[in-house]
Design an enzyme around this catalytic site. Structure first.
Site, PDB file in Angstrom:
ATOM      1  N   LYS A  15      40.656  40.291  31.983  1.00  0.00           N
ATOM      2  CA  LYS A  15      40.594  40.700  32.691  1.00  0.00           C
ATOM      3  C   LYS A  15      38.842  39.881  32.836  1.00  0.00           C
ATOM      4  CE  LYS A  15      39.957  44.702  31.653  1.00  0.00           C
ATOM      5  NZ  LYS A  15      40.872  44.808  30.426  1.00  0.00           N
ATOM      6  N   ARG A  90      37.683  53.274  35.310  1.00  0.00           N
ATOM      7  CA  ARG A  90      38.769  53.664  34.230  1.00  0.00           C
ATOM      8  C   ARG A  90      39.093  54.942  34.021  1.00  0.00           C
ATOM      9  NH1 ARG A  90      36.077  49.508  30.363  1.00  0.00           N
ATOM     10  NH2 ARG A  90      37.258  49.055  29.093  1.00  0.00           N
ATOM     11  N   ARG A 162      32.823  40.635  19.087  1.00  0.00           N
ATOM     12  CA  ARG A 162      32.133  42.325  19.628  1.00  0.00           C
ATOM     13  C   ARG A 162      32.170  43.112  18.631  1.00  0.00           C
ATOM     14  NH1 ARG A 162      34.297  42.880  25.697  1.00  0.00           N
ATOM     15  NH2 ARG A 162      34.837  45.078  24.820  1.00  0.00           N
TER      16      ARG A 162
HETATM   17  P1  AP5 Z   1      39.135  39.033  27.900  1.00  0.00           P
HETATM   18  O1  AP5 Z   1      39.190  38.557  29.712  1.00  0.00           O
HETATM   19  O2  AP5 Z   1      37.761  38.744  26.424  1.00  0.00           O
HETATM   20  O3  AP5 Z   1      39.836  40.362  28.345  1.00  0.00           O
HETATM   21  P2  AP5 Z   1      39.441  41.460  29.272  1.00  0.00           P
HETATM   22  O4  AP5 Z   1      40.807  42.274  29.182  1.00  0.00           O
HETATM   23  O5  AP5 Z   1      38.207  41.861  30.106  1.00  0.00           O
HETATM   24  O6  AP5 Z   1      39.208  42.356  27.397  1.00  0.00           O
HETATM   25  P3  AP5 Z   1      38.135  43.460  27.204  1.00  0.00           P
HETATM   26  O7  AP5 Z   1      38.442  44.019  25.609  1.00  0.00           O
HETATM   27  O8  AP5 Z   1      37.010  42.683  27.218  1.00  0.00           O
HETATM   28  O9  AP5 Z   1      38.452  44.878  27.997  1.00  0.00           O
HETATM   29  P4  AP5 Z   1      38.065  46.410  27.448  1.00  0.00           P
HETATM   30  O10 AP5 Z   1      38.313  47.081  28.626  1.00  0.00           O
HETATM   31  O11 AP5 Z   1      38.256  46.758  26.157  1.00  0.00           O
HETATM   32  O12 AP5 Z   1      36.417  45.979  27.670  1.00  0.00           O
HETATM   33  P5  AP5 Z   1      35.211  46.384  28.424  1.00  0.00           P
HETATM   34  O13 AP5 Z   1      33.694  45.330  28.078  1.00  0.00           O
HETATM   35  O14 AP5 Z   1      35.873  47.092  29.769  1.00  0.00           O
HETATM   36  O15 AP5 Z   1      39.746  38.070  27.378  1.00  0.00           O
HETATM   37  C1  AP5 Z   1      40.313  38.651  25.790  1.00  0.00           C
HETATM   38  C2  AP5 Z   1      40.544  37.257  24.517  1.00  0.00           C
HETATM   39  O16 AP5 Z   1      41.335  36.624  24.918  1.00  0.00           O
HETATM   40  C3  AP5 Z   1      39.605  35.919  24.981  1.00  0.00           C
HETATM   41  O17 AP5 Z   1      39.149  35.256  23.928  1.00  0.00           O
HETATM   42  C4  AP5 Z   1      39.896  35.124  26.404  1.00  0.00           C
HETATM   43  O18 AP5 Z   1      39.945  33.417  25.777  1.00  0.00           O
HETATM   44  C5  AP5 Z   1      41.061  35.088  26.207  1.00  0.00           C
HETATM   45  N1  AP5 Z   1      42.235  35.122  27.068  1.00  0.00           N
HETATM   46  C6  AP5 Z   1      42.228  35.630  28.186  1.00  0.00           C
HETATM   47  N2  AP5 Z   1      43.363  34.817  28.707  1.00  0.00           N
HETATM   48  C7  AP5 Z   1      43.659  34.588  28.272  1.00  0.00           C
HETATM   49  C8  AP5 Z   1      45.404  33.640  28.360  1.00  0.00           C
HETATM   50  N3  AP5 Z   1      45.945  33.811  29.362  1.00  0.00           N
HETATM   51  N4  AP5 Z   1      45.571  32.803  27.053  1.00  0.00           N
HETATM   52  C9  AP5 Z   1      45.067  33.077  26.088  1.00  0.00           C
HETATM   53  N5  AP5 Z   1      43.793  33.813  25.465  1.00  0.00           N
HETATM   54  C10 AP5 Z   1      43.496  34.481  26.706  1.00  0.00           C
HETATM   55  O19 AP5 Z   1      34.802  47.986  27.910  1.00  0.00           O
HETATM   56  C11 AP5 Z   1      34.225  47.940  26.687  1.00  0.00           C
HETATM   57  C12 AP5 Z   1      33.536  49.635  26.273  1.00  0.00           C
HETATM   58  O20 AP5 Z   1      32.766  50.037  27.010  1.00  0.00           O
HETATM   59  C13 AP5 Z   1      34.879  50.520  26.062  1.00  0.00           C
HETATM   60  O21 AP5 Z   1      36.091  50.977  25.459  1.00  0.00           O
HETATM   61  C14 AP5 Z   1      34.174  51.901  26.667  1.00  0.00           C
HETATM   62  O22 AP5 Z   1      33.477  52.215  25.982  1.00  0.00           O
HETATM   63  C15 AP5 Z   1      32.677  51.169  28.084  1.00  0.00           C
HETATM   64  N6  AP5 Z   1      33.170  51.326  29.082  1.00  0.00           N
HETATM   65  C16 AP5 Z   1      33.273  50.070  30.077  1.00  0.00           C
HETATM   66  N7  AP5 Z   1      33.402  50.245  31.180  1.00  0.00           N
HETATM   67  C17 AP5 Z   1      33.897  51.593  31.029  1.00  0.00           C
HETATM   68  C18 AP5 Z   1      34.188  52.647  32.279  1.00  0.00           C
HETATM   69  N8  AP5 Z   1      34.157  52.304  33.188  1.00  0.00           N
HETATM   70  N9  AP5 Z   1      34.040  53.978  31.721  1.00  0.00           N
HETATM   71  C19 AP5 Z   1      33.605  54.436  30.590  1.00  0.00           C
HETATM   72  N10 AP5 Z   1      33.355  53.388  29.304  1.00  0.00           N
HETATM   73  C20 AP5 Z   1      33.257  52.511  29.743  1.00  0.00           C
END
Ligand code: AP5
Length: 218
Positions: A15, A90, A162
């Site tokens: 994403k 979320r 991370r």
């Molecule tokens: P990447 O683009 O980083 O993936 P992502 O979907 O953004 O993954 P995240 O792990 O950041 O999502 P998340 O929703 O768990 O974490 P968030 O930071 O929101 O891609 C992943 C990897 O794959 C990268 O290395 C990239 O280079 C590679 N890649 C991408 N596309 C590719 C492709 N096509 N082919 C090959 N490789 C590829 O949240 C973290 C924490 O914050 C949560 O656990 C929670 O505790 C808190 N939080 C955040 N938002 C909320 C909320 N709304 N409510 C409550 N808690 C929240």
């Protein structure tokens, strides 16, 4: 065209990667709750410490806390032409909160892009992810052939893993996603906003599919 988008899907689905590209392409803000929360935590307030305890264990930050936090983040952007929201909402509670926020500024969501991806690919992508500590750009040791001492191509910042990308935390994040976030699939389907995108394949393949989905909706 006004393009107010939510990117939605499991952890590591891509994403953030797609959101950053789309934002540049469409000239609209990219707003990631995860990036914003991590930046907030670096500022070391009392609320930040509480939020950190949830994030490092793979739990969601409580709705009330994250809603107040995200409304301040949204307030900082010009949202009339569009936005790309990643990681928020979320939960159904957060989705209702977002509806109220958007109705106050006369904005309607255009689409919710749902990233479809198998669990094995999630684990591989997350275990190989390296994130720039300065500008949040994401890389991957499996897909970007990074050297050990590689720096961010965009800003020269340090690349690091991370803390919530450790295997045991990732497993919990996936469970939490299934339990608390997946109900949003039905929620947005009922509103006619959900568009599924196959998130397997190269970054370019996925970008192309998202653009196709958006032009089909136009
Ligand atoms: P990447 O683009 O980083 O993936 P992502 O979907 O953004 O993954 P995240 O792990 O950041 O999502 P998340 O929703 O768990 O974490 P968030 O930071 O929101 O891609 C992943 C990897 O794959 C990268 O290395 C990239 O280079 C590679 N890649 C991408 N596309 C590719 C492709 N096509 N082919 C090959 N490789 C590829 O949240 C973290 C924490 O914050 C949560 O656990 C929670 O505790 C808190 N939080 C955040 N938002 C909320 C909320 N709304 N409510 C409550 N808690 C929240």
């Amino acid at each position: 065209m006004k393009t107010h988008l939510v990117l939605f899907g499991p952890p590591g689905a891509g994403k953030g990667t797609q959101g950053q590209f789309l934002s540049k392409d469409l000239g609209i803000p990219f707003i990631s709750s995860g990036d914003a929360l991590r930046e907030g935590i670096n500022k070391k307030s009392e609320t930040a410490e509480k939020m950190y305890s949830f994030i490092k264990n793979g739990e969601l930050v409580p709705d009330i806390v994250v809603e107040e936090f995200m409304s301040k983040i949204l307030d900082q952007h010009t949202l009339d032409k569009g936005f790309i929201l990643d990681g928020f909402p979320r939960t159904v509670h957060q989705a209702e909160f977002l509806n109220i926020y958007l109705s106050k500024i006369n904005v309607n969501l255009y689409a919710v892009i749902f990233f479809l991806i198998p669990k094995e690919e999630i684990v591989k992508r997350i275990s190989g992810r390296r994130t720039c500590e300065h500008c949040n750009a994401v890389y991957n040791i499996y897909f970007n052939s990074l050297k050990d001492d590689a720096k961010c191509e965009r800003c020269g910042g340090n690349l690091a893993q991370r803390e919530d990308d450790k295997e045991e935390v990732v497993i919990r994040r996936i469970e939490v996603y299934e339990e608390k976030t997946e109900p949003l699939i039905a929620y947005y389907k009922n509103k006619g906003l959900l568009s599924e995108v196959d998130a397997l394949g190269t970054v370019e393949d996925v970008s192309k599919r998202i653009k196709e989905v958006l032009s089909d909706r136009a």
